[in-house]
Write an enzyme that holds these catalytic residues in place. Structure first.
Site, PDB file in Angstrom:
ATOM      1  N   ASP A  23      -6.790  -1.865   3.848  1.00 52.70           N
ATOM      2  CA  ASP A  23      -6.211  -1.756   2.510  1.00 52.70           C
ATOM      3  C   ASP A  23      -5.965  -0.270   2.280  1.00 52.70           C
ATOM      4  OD1 ASP A  23      -5.613  -1.551  -0.166  1.00 52.70           O
ATOM      5  OD2 ASP A  23      -7.481  -2.438  -0.900  1.00 52.70           O
ATOM      6  N   LYS A  87       0.388   7.135  -1.952  1.00 55.45           N
ATOM      7  CA  LYS A  87       1.080   5.852  -1.871  1.00 55.45           C
ATOM      8  C   LYS A  87       2.294   5.785  -2.804  1.00 55.45           C
ATOM      9  CE  LYS A  87      -0.289   0.982  -1.890  1.00 55.45           C
ATOM     10  NZ  LYS A  87      -1.496   0.142  -2.050  1.00 55.45           N
ATOM     11  N   GLU A 187      -0.382  -7.294  -0.591  1.00 58.25           N
ATOM     12  CA  GLU A 187      -1.752  -7.256  -1.115  1.00 58.25           C
ATOM     13  C   GLU A 187      -2.164  -8.562  -1.804  1.00 58.25           C
ATOM     14  OE1 GLU A 187      -1.648  -3.622  -3.378  1.00 58.25           O
ATOM     15  OE2 GLU A 187      -1.447  -2.442  -1.547  1.00 58.25           O
ATOM     16  N   ASP A 211      -4.063  -7.482 -10.334  1.00 54.66           N
ATOM     17  CA  ASP A 211      -4.628  -6.350  -9.587  1.00 54.66           C
ATOM     18  C   ASP A 211      -4.591  -5.077 -10.438  1.00 54.66           C
ATOM     19  OD1 ASP A 211      -5.221  -4.244  -7.883  1.00 54.66           O
ATOM     20  OD2 ASP A 211      -3.909  -4.929  -6.258  1.00 54.66           O
TER      21      ASP A 211
HETATM   22  P1  ADP Z   1      -6.616   1.154  -5.791  1.00 53.92           P
HETATM   23  O1  ADP Z   1      -6.255  -0.232  -5.429  1.00 53.92           O
HETATM   24  O2  ADP Z   1      -5.705   1.737  -6.826  1.00 53.92           O
HETATM   25  O3  ADP Z   1      -6.760   2.042  -4.608  1.00 53.92           O
HETATM   26  P2  ADP Z   1      -9.353   0.297  -6.511  1.00 53.92           P
HETATM   27  O4  ADP Z   1      -9.102  -1.149  -6.462  1.00 53.92           O
HETATM   28  O5  ADP Z   1     -10.284   0.862  -5.512  1.00 53.92           O
HETATM   29  O6  ADP Z   1      -8.020   1.148  -6.532  1.00 53.92           O
HETATM   30  O7  ADP Z   1      -9.857   0.632  -7.984  1.00 53.92           O
HETATM   31  C1  ADP Z   1     -10.297   1.891  -8.355  1.00 53.92           C
HETATM   32  C2  ADP Z   1     -10.621   1.866  -9.827  1.00 53.92           C
HETATM   33  O8  ADP Z   1     -11.674   0.930 -10.061  1.00 53.92           O
HETATM   34  C3  ADP Z   1     -11.104   3.215 -10.327  1.00 53.92           C
HETATM   35  O9  ADP Z   1     -10.449   3.516 -11.544  1.00 53.92           O
HETATM   36  C4  ADP Z   1     -12.586   2.966 -10.559  1.00 53.92           C
HETATM   37  O10 ADP Z   1     -13.101   3.772 -11.608  1.00 53.92           O
HETATM   38  C5  ADP Z   1     -12.579   1.501 -10.972  1.00 53.92           C
HETATM   39  N1  ADP Z   1     -13.910   0.879 -10.839  1.00 53.92           N
HETATM   40  C6  ADP Z   1     -14.668   0.782  -9.727  1.00 53.92           C
HETATM   41  N2  ADP Z   1     -15.837   0.177 -10.017  1.00 53.92           N
HETATM   42  C7  ADP Z   1     -15.808  -0.116 -11.337  1.00 53.92           C
HETATM   43  C8  ADP Z   1     -16.738  -0.727 -12.249  1.00 53.92           C
HETATM   44  N3  ADP Z   1     -17.926  -1.131 -11.851  1.00 53.92           N
HETATM   45  N4  ADP Z   1     -16.352  -0.886 -13.544  1.00 53.92           N
HETATM   46  C9  ADP Z   1     -15.149  -0.435 -13.948  1.00 53.92           C
HETATM   47  N5  ADP Z   1     -14.245   0.152 -13.162  1.00 53.92           N
HETATM   48  C10 ADP Z   1     -14.575   0.312 -11.872  1.00 53.92           C
HETATM   49 MG    MG Z   2      -5.641  -1.837  -4.465  1.00 49.22          MG
END
Ligand code: ADP
Ligand code: MG
Length: 620
Positions: A23, A87, A187, A211
């Protein structure tokens, strides 16, 4: 049973090579595999138990790159050397990005052209593909470290709305990182697969994948039928995510602490600390009701209720996108069978509850939302490795694909909405005697004239051996592979000469552009039909002129002077009408020329036959 091989060079036993699922996220990236024993997808974790690698690249003064957590620490202190959100840059030109130019704290080269963007750090320039490859290389190294075996094959996920150029850029980044990218998967498709959806041939379902990541929001409506995934619609906001929640919290605290802009500008470190603490608070409140901490000696607190108030409007915006996605797919919430939660930000209970309330059903949230895409990519990798033979994951082509034929007409080989992978072919021939080359121009779009469509590529089939016009058989075939990349091949069947290209369009199309192109094809349908008829008449006329002229030169001695004069006249007036006349006028002139030449053509034919029969025995 797993296959085991022996490495002849080292004499050691080797497991069959593993295909990893990656991912490659805007905020975080990670790798997953199917566990060799449990056969279940698992994410690869370092000793610290962390699977997520922040998608951040930092370059030091000497140009040395670091990726991940260490790089993330420089985000605020060295913004111009720390690249995040790569990205968003994939397959984009500066023109594509300028509306959001403020978003990037590093230097995106503003050359105001249509060419792909470059990022400048110090004296060095990097393409988004190179930057992504650095992240992928880091993931590859980690995976090799954890698995203790070389990793060279991968499945990489991309958003469903990624166009050809963005998919190709992702593929190129993989290649640059030393990975053989076996497939690019959407995705939302991966997330559904991780939940086991779409793995049964007899299953038919409509799935909404919600998402919400760090900086982006995507809603996709998928339909699975017979093991085939189809994207019915996508919607979202590429500048809406968990980062906005953090910013809202930090702003709230800045207000409470009475900090001014000047103070914050002077103390960058303070700003950084506030943002980090805000994210910490948000995450904490996903599991507790209150948060308490300190920033530079000052106490900061946040309650769950206050958080919900701060993020309410953002969550509402995501629901509006969901509404639009349903409308685009011509569905209502009642048609949705499953709702899958993806992205770290869906851990916020308020987000989950709001989405469940919107769709009026329980949502799938049992898997880690920030891991589920990688896990699904691993499931897909396993299918590709041949461990799960029954499946093909398919998408559809958004616009028709075809080539230019005589008169600038579009000849469609792969109609829009075709399932991919898809293959189509058609035979063409030459127009002139001894023609040795043929230009193949590839277009995408719904209009009848190629000039109104979008050119994807062009190449020449050369070295066709000399043959009379119409004799060569040139087969043009289109293969749209599973990643949506088009391979065009042209082959002259009599001689076997062939030529092919892979279409890597510099620019793919956004959903809006596709929509616009479709709308235009509808509004121009009537005039397109007329234009096509005219062009076909013109083409027919020029062919008849050519053959008649050839006929006269070859058979001059069998024709009278009057016949030649009358025919030349008719040819002249047809030639004139080809340029200026209507379709009907051209047809009338063609008819006139035919009438003139018919009597002597028959006479010439008879002479030829009697010549051929002389001295020959004809069997009954
Ligand atoms: P992306 O797909 O954009 O790369 P992710 O799916 O990894 O991102 O999501 C990252 C986001 O998720 C960040 O803003 C992070 O702060 C938030 N996040 C991660 N864990 C938690 C949580 N326990 N509660 C709220 N937000 C969270
Ligand atoms: Mg993502």
């Amino acid at each position: 049973m797993a296959k085991i091989g022996i490495n002849i060079a080292t004499g050691s036993l080797q497991q069959q090579e593993m295909i990893v699922g990656i991912d490659l996220g805007t905020t975080n990236s990670l790798v997953a595999i199917i566990h060799p024993e449990s056969k279940k997808p698992v994410v690869l974790k370092e000793h610290d138990g962390n699977a997520l690698v922040p998608s951040v690249v930092h370059f030091d003064e000497t140009g040395l790159a670091t990726v991940g957590d260490t790089a993330k620490e420089y985000l605020i202190t060295e913004p111009h050397r720390t690249i995040f959100s790569v990205k968003r840059l994939m397959g984009k030109s500066y023109n594509d990005l300028k509306a959001h130019a403020d978003f990037f704290t590093y230097r995106v080269i503003d050359d105001n052209t249509e060419s792909l963007v470059k990022i400048q750090v110090g004296n060095a320039f990097y393409s988004p593909v190179e930057l992504s490859s650095l992240i992928l290389k880091e993931l590859k190294t980690r995976a090799e470290h954890i698995l203790k075996t070389p990793v060279t094959k991968a499945v990489i996920t991309v958003p469903a709305y990624f166009n050809d150029a963005q998919r190709q850029a992702t593929r190129d980044a993989g290649k640059l990182a030393g990975l053989d990218v076996l497939r690019i998967v959407n995705e939302p498709t991966a997330a559904s697969l991780a939940y086991g959806m779409g793995l049964r041939q007899d299953e038919t379902k409509t799935i909404a994948v919600y998402d919400l990541g760090g900086g982006t929001f995507d809603i996709s409506v998928l339909r699975i039928a017979g093991g085939i995934f189809e994207v019915l619609s996508t919607n979202g906001d590429t500048y809406l995510g968990g980062d906005d929640f953090d910013r809202a919290i930090a702003e709230y605290w800045i207000g409470l602490l009475g900090l001014s802009r000047e103070e914050l500008d002077q103390h960058k470190q303070l700003g950084q600390e506030l943002r980090l603490r805000a994210e910490e608070a948000k995450k904490h409140l996903s599991f507790h009701d209150t948060f308490e901490s300190a920033v530079s000696g000052e106490k900061v607190t946040l309650t769950k209720t206050k958080l919900e108030e701060l993020i309410g409007s953002y969550v509402q915006r995501t629901l509006d996108c969901c509404k639009n996605a349903l409308a685009d797919a011509d569905l209502t919430v009642k048609d949705i069978d499953e709702v899958v939660m993806v992205g770290g930000s869906t851990r916020v209970p308020f987000v989950k509850e709001s989405v469940a309330a919107f769709f009026g059903r329980k949502v799938h949230d049992s898997m880690n939302p920030d891991e589920v895409v990688a896990l699904g990519a691993a499931v897909q990798a396993d299918i590709l490795a041949g461990n799960n033979k029954d499946f093909l994951l398919l998408d559809i082509t958004p616009l028709s694909l075809g080539i230019e034929t005589m008169g600038g007409l579009m000849d469609v080989l792969v109609p829009r909405n075709s399932k991919i992978p898809s293959k189509a072919g058609r035979q063409y021939t030459t127009q002139k005697d001894g023609q040795s080359g043929m230009r193949i121009s590839v277009y995408q779009g719904e209009r009848d004239l190629v000039k109104d469509n979008r050119k994807l590529a062009e190449f020449n089939l050369t070295n066709i051996p000399a043959m009379p016009a119409g004799l060569p058989k040139v087969e043009v075939s289109f293969l749209v592979n599973a990643d949506g990349i088009l391979v065009v091949k042209a082959k002259e069947l009599r001689s076997g000469v062939e030529q092919s290209i892979e279409v890597k369009p510099q620019y793919g199309l956004t959903d809006e552009e596709v929509e616009k192109m479709l709308l235009e094809s509808i509004t121009h349908a009537k005039e397109d039909i007329q234009v096509r008829a005219l062009v076909e008449a013109q083409t027919e006329a020029s062919q008849i002129i050519d053959t008649t002229q050839l006929f006269i030169t070859k058979n001059r001695e069998l024709l009278t002077d009057e016949e030649v004069a009358a025919t030349t006249n008719a040819i002249d007036s047809l030639q004139q009408l080809t340029a200026t006349g209507t379709k009907d006028e051209i047809h009338a002139a063609i008819e006139k020329l035919n009438e003139l030449s018919r009597p002597y053509a028959e006479r010439v034919m008879d002479t030829a036959i009697s010549r051929a029969m002389k001295g020959k025995n004809i069997l009954k």
